[in-house]
Scaffold this motif. Structure first.
Motif, PDB file in Angstrom:
ATOM      1  N   PHE A  69       7.318  -5.602  23.849  1.00 47.23           N
ATOM      2  CA  PHE A  69       6.154  -4.780  23.915  1.00 47.23           C
ATOM      3  C   PHE A  69       4.962  -5.238  24.278  1.00 47.23           C
ATOM      4  O   PHE A  69       4.706  -6.431  24.176  1.00 47.23           O
ATOM      5  CB  PHE A  69       6.018  -4.120  22.086  1.00 47.23           C
ATOM      6  N   ALA A  70       4.303  -4.151  24.669  1.00 46.25           N
ATOM      7  CA  ALA A  70       2.780  -4.703  25.220  1.00 46.25           C
ATOM      8  C   ALA A  70       1.897  -4.272  23.897  1.00 46.25           C
ATOM      9  O   ALA A  70       2.023  -3.300  23.206  1.00 46.25           O
ATOM     10  CB  ALA A  70       2.474  -3.448  26.268  1.00 46.25           C
ATOM     11  N   THR A  71       0.834  -5.247  23.637  1.00 47.98           N
ATOM     12  CA  THR A  71      -0.025  -4.935  22.651  1.00 47.98           C
ATOM     13  C   THR A  71      -1.771  -5.096  23.037  1.00 47.98           C
ATOM     14  O   THR A  71      -1.729  -5.520  24.356  1.00 47.98           O
ATOM     15  CB  THR A  71       0.524  -6.166  21.616  1.00 47.98           C
ATOM     16  N   ARG A  72      -2.456  -4.787  21.949  1.00 51.14           N
ATOM     17  CA  ARG A  72      -3.613  -4.992  22.672  1.00 51.14           C
ATOM     18  C   ARG A  72      -4.695  -5.759  21.424  1.00 51.14           C
ATOM     19  O   ARG A  72      -4.004  -5.742  20.208  1.00 51.14           O
ATOM     20  CB  ARG A  72      -4.358  -3.463  22.736  1.00 51.14           C
ATOM     21  N   PRO A  73      -5.623  -6.225  21.778  1.00 49.52           N
ATOM     22  CA  PRO A  73      -6.349  -6.976  20.812  1.00 49.52           C
ATOM     23  C   PRO A  73      -6.759  -6.058  19.834  1.00 49.52           C
ATOM     24  O   PRO A  73      -7.522  -5.184  19.746  1.00 49.52           O
ATOM     25  CB  PRO A  73      -7.642  -7.370  21.491  1.00 49.52           C
ATOM     26  N   GLY A  74      -6.390  -6.508  18.433  1.00 50.38           N
ATOM     27  CA  GLY A  74      -6.650  -5.514  17.174  1.00 50.38           C
ATOM     28  C   GLY A  74      -7.590  -6.033  16.310  1.00 50.38           C
ATOM     29  O   GLY A  74      -8.197  -7.204  16.776  1.00 50.38           O
ATOM     30  N   PRO A  75      -8.039  -5.555  15.396  1.00 50.56           N
ATOM     31  CA  PRO A  75      -9.179  -5.875  14.292  1.00 50.56           C
ATOM     32  C   PRO A  75      -8.370  -7.224  13.203  1.00 50.56           C
ATOM     33  O   PRO A  75      -7.239  -7.344  13.298  1.00 50.56           O
ATOM     34  CB  PRO A  75      -9.645  -4.590  13.576  1.00 50.56           C
ATOM     35  N   GLU A 113      -1.643  -5.713  16.878  1.00 47.88           N
ATOM     36  CA  GLU A 113      -1.593  -4.520  16.080  1.00 47.88           C
ATOM     37  C   GLU A 113      -0.824  -4.701  14.863  1.00 47.88           C
ATOM     38  O   GLU A 113      -1.100  -4.410  13.878  1.00 47.88           O
ATOM     39  CB  GLU A 113      -1.264  -3.186  16.996  1.00 47.88           C
ATOM     40  N   GLN A 114       0.497  -5.425  15.110  1.00 43.64           N
ATOM     41  CA  GLN A 114       1.381  -5.720  14.107  1.00 43.64           C
ATOM     42  C   GLN A 114       0.606  -6.312  13.111  1.00 43.64           C
ATOM     43  O   GLN A 114      -0.006  -7.198  13.147  1.00 43.64           O
ATOM     44  CB  GLN A 114       2.637  -6.263  14.804  1.00 43.64           C
ATOM     45  N   ASP A 115       1.182  -6.193  11.911  1.00 42.95           N
ATOM     46  CA  ASP A 115       0.362  -6.920  10.850  1.00 42.95           C
ATOM     47  C   ASP A 115       1.336  -6.767   9.528  1.00 42.95           C
ATOM     48  O   ASP A 115       2.521  -6.597   9.249  1.00 42.95           O
ATOM     49  CB  ASP A 115      -0.851  -5.968  10.197  1.00 42.95           C
TER      50      ASP A 115
END
Length: 477
Positions: free
Chosen positions: A463-469, A69-71
């Motif tokens: 941090f936990a993260t998820r697959p983003g676009p 998610e980080q960008d």
């Protein structure tokens, strides 16, 4: 679909992510305050975490990352001036820069620490030269990044990718396919001295929400990988950073892999001049990855090799000091310099890591997609990640004491598996953790490794993260 996505609203650009909520609106406001007018567009490019497959993309093998998610996001507008004005919302950390397009802006390589805006120029130059833009326009840019820098999460590549979109749109060049953009940006990073393989740029453009990607090269292709339900991926920073463009370590490994591929080819009676990467050699031999592992163990010795010894294997009647010019002339100047300064080369260790790691990537994909039946998917993927870290640390020597300690703490705190992610020598680990034990894991890691850190400090450290676009463009009205 292999077309660059275009979103029309800030809500669409944020993809509903709480991580980016309000950030883009703030960036538009900061741009307007600085330049006295609103931006015309926003461009976004995500960071990535590589779940498995380290230091094998530039050897021709597939990797398995996911966008996070980080960008990096840039508000921008074209101007009638002959200047690129680039600023960051954190101007106390990243000083604004005006770049005169009438001067020789192509000569921006740097020895030592690399100025942050040079990564913007990488993407800019790549687009200008690829599309033969004779008179590039001026651009005003305001940037914001939520990817922890120098952490192995590809903040620099995200900046390059974002810059390429900004340059295309500002110069009224239609956006090409995502695959072509990824290829251009991968080549562009060599302007700054990084001899990488293309994973970071590929996932930045090709990522899909909710899925990891298996990315292969030559040609660049990607296939979605379904991550197991009930598990999270947790990123944690070891506290040490390493800028791979400011050190020889990364390029030294690239050189050793190139030489090992050529040496193995010669030992197998194959014309080594036709072999540049380990994947080239495997294709020429028609071996499986496991057979390539056995070949390394049979044909290469564990002691490091001298230049004279490598010349002998290749059948070159030259002095060892001439090896670099004779064999590595096609590599970047930075890689050649790194090669020249090495006196011995660890061919066995680097080759063994690459072939075994490439095999682990294939196993990971098959298990995650249900192509290989296992009793416990999370545990099996975790075992592969643990083996990957051990190989990175012991064979490829791209870890560091802090990373090794962090990975050990992650496993002890309840992760099914953990490994370094990114180039290494500092930066982050990624761990697979069951959702049912996530809070206990985070609490345990805070106490074991991050003791004394405040919640604010840990926002970019754990941090936990998820697959983003993937990358996106937003037209502003």
């Amino acid at each position: 679909m292999d077309v660059s996505p275009t979103f029309t609203t800030l809500t669409d650009l944020a993809q509903g992510s709480s991580t980016n909520e309000g950030r883009y609106e703030t960036l538009v406001s900061k741009f307007t305050d600085k330049y006295g007018r609103p931006p015309t567009h926003l461009a976004r490019s995500p960071g990535r975490v590589n779940l498995i497959g380290e230091h094998i993309d530039y050897c021709g093998y597939g990797v398995l990352p996911m966008a996070i998610e980080q960008d990096i996001v840039m508000a921008f507008a074209a101007t009638d001036s002959n200047t690129i004005s680039i600023a960051d919302i954190e101007e106390d950390k990243y000083a604004a820069k005006d770049i005169d397009l009438s001067s020789d802006w192509r000569n921006f390589s740097s020895n030592g620490a690399v100025p942050w805006y040079n990564y913007f120029l990488c993407g800019f130059r790549g687009i200008i030269e690829e599309f033969s833009i004779l008179s590039p326009v001026g651009i005003q840019v305001m940037m914001d990044g939520s990817i922890p820098p120098s952490s192995g999460l590809s903040s620099s590549s995200a900046l390059v990718c974002c810059s390429s979109i900004v340059t295309l749109v500002s110069n009224s060049v239609p956006l090409p396919s995502k695959t072509r953009l990824a290829d251009i940006c991968a080549s562009s990073e060599r302007y700054i001295g990084t001899q990488g393989g293309g994973m970071d740029q590929a996932v930045s453009f090709l990522a899909q929400p909710g899925r990891a990607l298996k990315i292969d090269f030559n040609p660049l292709t990607s296939s979605p990988v379904t991550l197991p339900a009930g598990y999270s991926f947790v990123v944690s920073h070891c506290g040490e950073s390493m800028n791979k463009a400011a050190t020889f370590s990364f390029n030294e490994r690239v050189v050793e892999c190139r030489l090992a591929a050529k040496a193995l080819a010669s030992l197998q009676g194959i014309e080594w001049r036709n072999i540049s990467k380990f994947a080239d050699l495997q294709n020429a031999l028609g071996y499986t990855l496991k057979q390539m592992v056995s070949l390394v163990q049979d044909k290469l010795h564990e002691d490091s090799y001298t230049k004279d010894e490598i010349c002998g294997i290749l059948g070159l009647k030259i002095k060892g000091d001439e090896l670099v010019g004779e064999v590595l002339s096609s590599m970047s100047p930075q890689a050649q310099k790194a090669a020249a300064e090495l006196s011995r080369y660890k061919l066995y260790q680097r080759a063994l890591h690459v072939f075994a790691e490439a095999d682990r990537v294939e196993q990971f994909k098959m298990i995650a997609n249900g192509e290989e039946a296992v009793e416990d998917v999370g545990a099996s993927l975790g075992e592969l990640m643990n083996a990957s870290h051990s190989s990175c640390s012991k064979l490829y020597e791209c870890s560091c004491p802090a990373l090794d300690t962090l990975v050990s703490n992650c496993v002890a705190s309840g992760a099914s598996g953990s490994r370094l992610t990114g180039a290494g020598w500092g930066g982050c680990s990624v761990s697979i953790v069951s959702d049912s034990s996530l809070e206990k894991f985070l609490e345990g890691l805070r106490g074991a490794f991050f003791k004394g850190k405040t919640d604010e400090e840990l926002k970019t450290k754990l941090f936990a993260t998820r697959p983003g676009p993937g990358a996106a463009l937003c037209h502003l009205k």
